[in-house]
Design a protein around this motif. Structure first.
Motif, PDB file in Angstrom:
ATOM      1  N   HIS A  59       0.833  -1.207   0.000  1.00  0.00           N
ATOM      2  CA  HIS A  59       0.000   0.000   0.000  1.00  0.00           C
ATOM      3  C   HIS A  59       0.869   1.259   0.000  1.00  0.00           C
ATOM      4  O   HIS A  59       0.607   2.198  -0.759  1.00  0.00           O
ATOM      5  CB  HIS A  59      -0.936  -0.014   1.214  1.00  0.00           C
ATOM      6  N   GLN A  60       1.894   1.286   0.831  1.00  0.00           N
ATOM      7  CA  GLN A  60       2.803   2.439   0.886  1.00  0.00           C
ATOM      8  C   GLN A  60       3.554   2.611  -0.432  1.00  0.00           C
ATOM      9  O   GLN A  60       3.720   3.726  -0.921  1.00  0.00           O
ATOM     10  CB  GLN A  60       3.816   2.279   2.020  1.00  0.00           C
ATOM     11  N   LEU A  61       4.009   1.508  -1.012  1.00  0.00           N
ATOM     12  CA  LEU A  61       4.762   1.584  -2.261  1.00  0.00           C
ATOM     13  C   LEU A  61       3.892   2.102  -3.405  1.00  0.00           C
ATOM     14  O   LEU A  61       4.349   2.895  -4.225  1.00  0.00           O
ATOM     15  CB  LEU A  61       5.362   0.225  -2.607  1.00  0.00           C
ATOM     16  N   ARG A  62       2.645   1.666  -3.442  1.00  0.00           N
ATOM     17  CA  ARG A  62       1.729   2.171  -4.473  1.00  0.00           C
ATOM     18  C   ARG A  62       1.572   3.684  -4.348  1.00  0.00           C
ATOM     19  O   ARG A  62       1.588   4.413  -5.340  1.00  0.00           O
ATOM     20  CB  ARG A  62       0.354   1.522  -4.331  1.00  0.00           C
ATOM     21  N   ARG A  63       1.408   4.146  -3.132  1.00  0.00           N
ATOM     22  CA  ARG A  63       1.229   5.578  -2.894  1.00  0.00           C
ATOM     23  C   ARG A  63       2.488   6.345  -3.325  1.00  0.00           C
ATOM     24  O   ARG A  63       2.411   7.348  -4.029  1.00  0.00           O
ATOM     25  CB  ARG A  63       0.925   5.829  -1.416  1.00  0.00           C
ATOM     26  N   SER A  76      -5.461  -2.765  -6.377  1.00  0.00           N
ATOM     27  CA  SER A  76      -4.565  -3.049  -7.505  1.00  0.00           C
ATOM     28  C   SER A  76      -5.362  -3.408  -8.758  1.00  0.00           C
ATOM     29  O   SER A  76      -4.969  -3.043  -9.867  1.00  0.00           O
ATOM     30  CB  SER A  76      -3.551  -4.132  -7.155  1.00  0.00           C
ATOM     31  N   PHE A  77      -6.489  -4.095  -8.598  1.00  0.00           N
ATOM     32  CA  PHE A  77      -7.335  -4.393  -9.753  1.00  0.00           C
ATOM     33  C   PHE A  77      -7.748  -3.094 -10.444  1.00  0.00           C
ATOM     34  O   PHE A  77      -7.630  -2.954 -11.662  1.00  0.00           O
ATOM     35  CB  PHE A  77      -8.578  -5.189  -9.338  1.00  0.00           C
ATOM     36  N   GLY A  78      -8.212  -2.132  -9.669  1.00  0.00           N
ATOM     37  CA  GLY A  78      -8.639  -0.853 -10.228  1.00  0.00           C
ATOM     38  C   GLY A  78      -7.497  -0.109 -10.905  1.00  0.00           C
ATOM     39  O   GLY A  78      -7.664   0.444 -11.999  1.00  0.00           O
ATOM     40  N   LEU A  79      -6.333  -0.099 -10.279  1.00  0.00           N
ATOM     41  CA  LEU A  79      -5.178   0.590 -10.859  1.00  0.00           C
ATOM     42  C   LEU A  79      -4.771  -0.023 -12.197  1.00  0.00           C
ATOM     43  O   LEU A  79      -4.548   0.687 -13.178  1.00  0.00           O
ATOM     44  CB  LEU A  79      -3.990   0.541  -9.896  1.00  0.00           C
ATOM     45  N   VAL A  80      -4.684  -1.346 -12.224  1.00  0.00           N
ATOM     46  CA  VAL A  80      -4.250  -2.032 -13.438  1.00  0.00           C
ATOM     47  C   VAL A  80      -5.299  -1.876 -14.533  1.00  0.00           C
ATOM     48  O   VAL A  80      -4.977  -1.551 -15.683  1.00  0.00           O
ATOM     49  CB  VAL A  80      -3.948  -3.523 -13.159  1.00  0.00           C
ATOM     50  N   ARG A  81      -6.558  -2.098 -14.190  1.00  0.00           N
ATOM     51  CA  ARG A  81      -7.635  -1.970 -15.179  1.00  0.00           C
ATOM     52  C   ARG A  81      -7.656  -0.558 -15.770  1.00  0.00           C
ATOM     53  O   ARG A  81      -7.696  -0.386 -16.989  1.00  0.00           O
ATOM     54  CB  ARG A  81      -8.983  -2.288 -14.546  1.00  0.00           C
ATOM     55  N   ASP A  82      -7.622   0.446 -14.915  1.00  0.00           N
ATOM     56  CA  ASP A  82      -7.674   1.826 -15.394  1.00  0.00           C
ATOM     57  C   ASP A  82      -6.485   2.140 -16.295  1.00  0.00           C
ATOM     58  O   ASP A  82      -6.625   2.788 -17.330  1.00  0.00           O
ATOM     59  CB  ASP A  82      -7.733   2.804 -14.220  1.00  0.00           C
ATOM     60  N   ALA A 106      10.124  -4.966  -7.896  1.00  0.00           N
ATOM     61  CA  ALA A 106       9.506  -4.317  -9.058  1.00  0.00           C
ATOM     62  C   ALA A 106       9.306  -2.825  -8.780  1.00  0.00           C
ATOM     63  O   ALA A 106       9.521  -1.993  -9.668  1.00  0.00           O
ATOM     64  CB  ALA A 106       8.183  -4.986  -9.399  1.00  0.00           C
ATOM     65  N   TYR A 107       8.919  -2.486  -7.553  1.00  0.00           N
ATOM     66  CA  TYR A 107       8.809  -1.063  -7.214  1.00  0.00           C
ATOM     67  C   TYR A 107      10.188  -0.397  -7.198  1.00  0.00           C
ATOM     68  O   TYR A 107      10.323   0.767  -7.575  1.00  0.00           O
ATOM     69  CB  TYR A 107       8.082  -0.869  -5.880  1.00  0.00           C
TER      70      TYR A 107
END
Length: 173
Positions: free
Chosen positions: A27-31, A148-154, A62-63
């Motif tokens: 979660h922190q890495l995504r942000r 993550s589903f929303g991020l990837v899909r978008d 990967a991050y």
């Protein structure tokens, strides 16, 4: 008795401590990644954080690769290629550790799809795109959490990495 109560309290409390205390939580890495994508200052901060990472978790690696690519975006022309090549090696390492991880594949796709073709460092774009579309269409059994589903899909839909038919299918999920 008091010692036992203290131990129970300690164990209970430790499970309530948020994972945000861990700078390498997904979660922190995504942000950090989202902020770094839009700000040079955030990119430098993200790179500094990731440069200190020495473990072998595929997603975190990967991050780390993504942070290196962002560093390339903000670097002088002289250093750009070096940073992109380092990012590519780190992505290869992350995929080798967990080739079926959609977040790892998404990060590599998000970087490689933005590289100029003449660098010849975008050889995984189609492979990762196909993998991610298959994974997303399998949702909620995709292994991706809702965020993550929303991020990837978008990303895939907005950047034109899916057909109109697949975009419609993904919109229904």
């Amino acid at each position: 008795m008091i010692r036992s109560l203290f131990l129970i309290f300690l164990l209970t409390f430790s499970t309530l401590v948020p994972t945000e205390a861990n700078p390498y939580s997904v979660h922190q890495l995504r942000r950090h990644y989202q902020q770094a994508a839009t700000s040079k200052e955030a990119g430098e901060k993200f790179h500094k954080l990731m440069a200190a990472y020495t473990q072998q978790d595929a997603v975190v690696l990967a991050y780390k690769a993504a942070a290196e690519a962002i560093r390339a975006r903000d670097a002088s022309m002289f250093n750009k290629l070096t940073y992109v090549q380092q990012a590519s090696k780190q992505f290869d390492q992350a995929v080798k550790l967990d080739a079926d991880n959609a977040e790892v594949r998404f990060l590599r796709l998000s970087v490689e799809s933005n590289l100029p073709g003449f660098l010849n460092l975008s050889q995984h774009v189609e492979e990762d795109r196909q993998f991610l579309v298959r994974t997303l269409l399998n949702h909620p059994k995709s292994g991706l959490d809702a965020e993550s589903f929303g991020l990837v899909r978008d990303f895939l839909v907005q950047r034109g990495h899916v057909s109109d038919d697949d975009a419609q299918k993904l919109a229904r999920l």
